[in-house]
Write a protein that holds these residues in place. Structure first.
Motif, mmCIF file in Angstrom:
data_model
loop_
_atom_site.group_PDB
_atom_site.id
_atom_site.type_symbol
_atom_site.label_atom_id
_atom_site.label_comp_id
_atom_site.label_asym_id
_atom_site.label_seq_id
_atom_site.Cartn_x
_atom_site.Cartn_y
_atom_site.Cartn_z
ATOM 1 N N GLU A 50 34.562 -41.413 -42.563
ATOM 2 C CA GLU A 50 35.039 -40.898 -43.840
ATOM 3 C C GLU A 50 33.884 -40.293 -44.620
ATOM 4 O OE1 GLU A 50 37.969 -43.010 -46.267
ATOM 5 O OE2 GLU A 50 37.818 -44.628 -44.799
ATOM 6 N N GLU A 57 36.717 -47.195 -35.862
ATOM 7 C CA GLU A 57 36.588 -45.899 -35.200
ATOM 8 C C GLU A 57 36.899 -44.747 -36.133
ATOM 9 O OE1 GLU A 57 38.643 -45.699 -31.484
ATOM 10 O OE2 GLU A 57 37.729 -47.529 -30.746
ATOM 11 N N THR A 58 36.820 -45.012 -37.437
ATOM 12 C CA THR A 58 37.146 -44.006 -38.438
ATOM 13 C C THR A 58 35.897 -43.589 -39.208
ATOM 14 O OG1 THR A 58 39.328 -45.007 -38.712
ATOM 15 C CG2 THR A 58 38.594 -43.536 -40.451
ATOM 16 N N GLU A 81 31.243 -45.102 -41.385
ATOM 17 C CA GLU A 81 32.029 -45.420 -40.197
ATOM 18 C C GLU A 81 32.601 -46.814 -40.371
ATOM 19 O OE1 GLU A 81 31.424 -45.912 -35.360
ATOM 20 O OE2 GLU A 81 29.686 -45.961 -36.681
#
Length: 101
Positions: free
Chosen positions: A67, A64-65, A61
């Protein structure tokens, strides 16, 4: 890759390493290892298991992403070790001696 164990924060990624090639970003939080909640023990076990299975998947994280990173690593756990190079000056002993005084 260097991970701060208590907070699961990725502190550093070595350029050219499998983590770097998988685009793991320093400063990201490690959320999951091979689909399970990240803990220091699970990360160590997953890396150790790469000796027999080359799959190491991380979810991170960053802001706010989220992957998913699949690392191409099959070397298991490895720890750096200093070795003496014959014919070269022993600089480490000189450094340690200066600190011991």
């Amino acid at each position: 890759m260097v991970v701060e164990a208590e907070k699961n924060i990725i502190l550093d990624v070595i350029p050219g390493s499998p983590a770097d090639k998988a685009r793991v970003a320093p400063g990201s939080k490690l959320i999951a290892v091979n689909g399970r909640k990240a803990t220091p023990e699970r990360l160590l076990a997953a890396v150790a298991a790469t000796k027999t299975s080359a799959k190491l998947s991380l979810i991170t994280e960053n802001a706010e992403t989220y992957e998913t990173h699949v690392l191409d690593w099959s070397g298991g756990l490895r720890y750096p070790k200093l070795t003496r190079v014959e014919g070269k000056p022993d600089l480490l002993s000189a450094i340690i001696e200066g600190r011991a005084k």
